[in-house]
Scaffold this active site. Sequence first.
Site, PDB file in Angstrom:
ATOM      1  N   LYS A   9      -4.135 -35.051 -34.966  1.00  0.00           N
ATOM      2  CA  LYS A   9      -5.097 -34.279 -35.547  1.00  0.00           C
ATOM      3  C   LYS A   9      -4.376 -33.858 -37.161  1.00  0.00           C
ATOM      4  O   LYS A   9      -3.370 -33.935 -37.232  1.00  0.00           O
ATOM      5  CB  LYS A   9      -5.396 -33.024 -34.961  1.00  0.00           C
ATOM      6  CG  LYS A   9      -6.177 -33.043 -33.486  1.00  0.00           C
ATOM      7  CD  LYS A   9      -6.747 -32.106 -32.885  1.00  0.00           C
ATOM      8  CE  LYS A   9      -7.312 -31.981 -31.807  1.00  0.00           C
ATOM      9  NZ  LYS A   9      -7.755 -30.923 -30.841  1.00  0.00           N
ATOM     10  N   TYR A  49     -17.900 -34.912 -31.638  1.00  0.00           N
ATOM     11  CA  TYR A  49     -17.649 -33.910 -30.690  1.00  0.00           C
ATOM     12  C   TYR A  49     -19.057 -33.290 -30.439  1.00  0.00           C
ATOM     13  O   TYR A  49     -19.150 -32.154 -29.831  1.00  0.00           O
ATOM     14  CB  TYR A  49     -16.923 -32.690 -31.616  1.00  0.00           C
ATOM     15  CG  TYR A  49     -15.377 -33.049 -31.501  1.00  0.00           C
ATOM     16  CD1 TYR A  49     -14.726 -33.034 -30.413  1.00  0.00           C
ATOM     17  CD2 TYR A  49     -14.686 -33.343 -32.773  1.00  0.00           C
ATOM     18  CE1 TYR A  49     -13.221 -33.205 -30.493  1.00  0.00           C
ATOM     19  CE2 TYR A  49     -13.388 -33.609 -32.973  1.00  0.00           C
ATOM     20  CZ  TYR A  49     -12.643 -33.365 -31.497  1.00  0.00           C
ATOM     21  OH  TYR A  49     -11.303 -33.731 -31.818  1.00  0.00           O
ATOM     22  N   ASN A 112      -3.958 -27.818 -32.224  1.00  0.00           N
ATOM     23  CA  ASN A 112      -3.006 -28.175 -31.124  1.00  0.00           C
ATOM     24  C   ASN A 112      -2.626 -29.847 -31.354  1.00  0.00           C
ATOM     25  O   ASN A 112      -2.261 -30.432 -30.262  1.00  0.00           O
ATOM     26  CB  ASN A 112      -3.652 -28.081 -29.735  1.00  0.00           C
ATOM     27  CG  ASN A 112      -4.998 -28.927 -29.800  1.00  0.00           C
ATOM     28  OD1 ASN A 112      -5.116 -29.605 -30.550  1.00  0.00           O
ATOM     29  ND2 ASN A 112      -5.735 -28.610 -28.644  1.00  0.00           N
ATOM     30  N   HIS A 115      -5.590 -35.082 -29.605  1.00  0.00           N
ATOM     31  CA  HIS A 115      -6.801 -35.411 -28.789  1.00  0.00           C
ATOM     32  C   HIS A 115      -6.483 -36.375 -27.975  1.00  0.00           C
ATOM     33  O   HIS A 115      -6.084 -37.345 -28.422  1.00  0.00           O
ATOM     34  CB  HIS A 115      -8.124 -35.477 -29.754  1.00  0.00           C
ATOM     35  CG  HIS A 115      -9.256 -35.820 -28.789  1.00  0.00           C
ATOM     36  ND1 HIS A 115     -10.172 -35.018 -28.250  1.00  0.00           N
ATOM     37  CD2 HIS A 115      -9.633 -37.376 -28.457  1.00  0.00           C
ATOM     38  CE1 HIS A 115     -11.031 -35.629 -27.568  1.00  0.00           C
ATOM     39  NE2 HIS A 115     -10.705 -37.023 -27.619  1.00  0.00           N
ATOM     40  N   GLU A 126     -15.323 -42.982 -26.593  1.00  0.00           N
ATOM     41  CA  GLU A 126     -14.554 -42.793 -27.875  1.00  0.00           C
ATOM     42  C   GLU A 126     -13.843 -43.687 -28.665  1.00  0.00           C
ATOM     43  O   GLU A 126     -13.810 -43.851 -29.965  1.00  0.00           O
ATOM     44  CB  GLU A 126     -13.411 -41.529 -27.363  1.00  0.00           C
ATOM     45  CG  GLU A 126     -14.156 -40.418 -26.778  1.00  0.00           C
ATOM     46  CD  GLU A 126     -13.279 -39.171 -26.361  1.00  0.00           C
ATOM     47  OE1 GLU A 126     -13.465 -38.092 -26.341  1.00  0.00           O
ATOM     48  OE2 GLU A 126     -11.799 -39.543 -26.275  1.00  0.00           O
TER      49      GLU A 126
END
Length: 138
Positions: A9, A49, A112, A115, A126
């Site tokens: 990310k 998302y 965080n 993913h 995905e």
Amino acid sequence: MQRTLSIIKPDAVGRNLSGAILKMIQDAGLTVKAMKLIRMTKEQAEGFYAVHKARPFFADLCCFMCSGPVVVSVLEGEGAVTRYRDLMGATNPANAAEGTIRKQYALDIEKNSVHGSDAPETAAVEIAYFFSQLEIVG
């Protein structure tokens, strides 16, 4: 052999942690079969998302995911989905186990660092979102 999607990310890419995270992935026995550095548009983030559209964090998540470059990868290995999820650690880094990516590098529950797909079926969707079959080696 199983495949899963990994996204490093914007928070981690911005702190130059891509190499360190990829080393952890490879040291865990997962093989990178495709990889690229991209900057998601708002529309791409919203599409990726979309499953979370009704959740209160959706807008913030999409804004964050297009705030800087990300590294998207296809990982392969025995039980790749579970192995990568274990390596990532809990979504909230405060709850993540020692030695996991999120315990080591995440800033908070939103930033965080990584993913990963949550199931083989999700992984297939995905992976296809970011990669054509021609881009995946092997």
